[in-house]
Design a protein around this motif. Structure first.
Motif, mmCIF file in Angstrom:
data_model
loop_
_atom_site.group_PDB
_atom_site.id
_atom_site.type_symbol
_atom_site.label_atom_id
_atom_site.label_comp_id
_atom_site.label_asym_id
_atom_site.label_seq_id
_atom_site.Cartn_x
_atom_site.Cartn_y
_atom_site.Cartn_z
ATOM 1 N N GLY A 1 -4.843 2.367 -0.506
ATOM 2 C CA GLY A 1 -3.933 1.226 -0.504
ATOM 3 C C GLY A 1 -4.539 -0.093 -0.923
ATOM 4 N N ASP B 1 -0.799 -7.597 -2.720
ATOM 5 C CA ASP B 1 0.341 -6.692 -2.581
ATOM 6 C C ASP B 1 1.531 -7.089 -3.441
ATOM 7 O OD1 ASP B 1 -1.068 -5.159 -0.801
ATOM 8 O OD2 ASP B 1 -0.095 -5.983 0.995
ATOM 9 N N ALA C 1 0.833 -1.189 0.000
ATOM 10 C CA ALA C 1 0.000 0.000 0.000
ATOM 11 C C ALA C 1 0.870 1.242 0.000
ATOM 12 C CB ALA C 1 -0.898 -0.001 1.228
#
Length: 249
Positions: free
Chosen positions: A191, A197, A23
């Motif tokens: 984020g 991720d 993020a």
């Protein structure tokens, strides 16, 4: 004619001849282009308008694979032409579609990921992702310069990390979110990473300081202000980006 204008005119002619982190922002950790580079000028506009084209219904240098991914309702496209798969230098050109024809409006020197480009971006690879992405939101440290895009002004959210040197302190004065692994319609600093991720995120178009970025695309402040004031959500702006070979494929 200035060197920049000559280079831009040559680029367009060449392209036409080809026919057809987790993020938070992808940190420029050396984000980049020389601050203070000239924005669009009458000379650059002349280079745009006089550049030859082989097929005005096509964006120069963009092959069928990526051209098919440009939304049919998009009439503004920011094309990022990378100099090479492993290079950080690129050129940004704004095109608008009038009827069936794509017309170049303005162009600027730019930078991309310091390690070049990839079709399989992962956080930390310092390569920019090749592809077609929406441009749905903007923001930055500075006040809204007069954009039609949703603008999130927040000095704290877009402040550079404390350990960045002076050259990077204005990278996020203005940003435009590139809709790679993000939720369109959210502020650029949101984020959320729909693909996880590891696929990276926070990839922005932002101010340049003369070197490669972590994955973002960077241009001069003049260029950012021009783009912010020109891009119109009603025209569904998109970005097509990659090294030249990948764009033509």
């Amino acid at each position: 004619m200035t060197v920049a204008a000559t280079a831009f005119g040559t680029l367009l002619a060449t392209l036409s001849a080809c026919g057809t982190h987790a993020a938070g922002p992808a940190r420029a950790g050396g984000a980049t282009g020389s601050r203070g580079q000239a924005g669009p000028s009458p000379t650059v506009s002349t280079a745009v308008s006089t550049a030859p084209t082989t097929d005005p219904t096509r964006i120069p240098g963009i092959g069928d694979r990526l051209a098919r991914r440009i939304p049919h309702d998009s009439s503004q496209v920011v094309a990022v032409y990378g100099e090479g798969e492993d290079l950080a230098d690129s050129t940004v050109v704004l095109y608008t579609r009038e009827g069936s024809e794509w017309r170049p409006v303005a162009g600027w020197p730019a930078h991309n990921g310091r390690n070049g480009w990839t079709t399989d971006h992962h956080m930390g690879d310092e390569r920019s992702p090749v592809g077609v992405f929406g441009l749905s939101g903007a923001g930055g440290v500075l006040d809204d310069p007069g954009t039609l895009l949703p603008y999130d002004q927040d000095a704290a959210a877009y402040a550079p990390p404390n350990d960045w040197d002076e050259a990077h302190q204005h990278d996020f004065d203005y940003v435009i979110a590139i809709d790679y692994n993000r939720l369109p319609g959210t502020p650029p600093h949101d984020g959320t990473r729909p693909e996880g991720d590891d696929k990276g995120g926070g990839i922005w178009l932002h101010l340049d300081h003369g070197d490669g970025t972590s994955a973002c695309v960077s241009v001069s402040k003049d260029a950012m202000e021009f783009l912010l004031r020109t891009l119109d959500p009603a025209r569904h702006p998109a970005m097509v980006m990659g090294d030249r070979a990948a764009l033509r494929a």
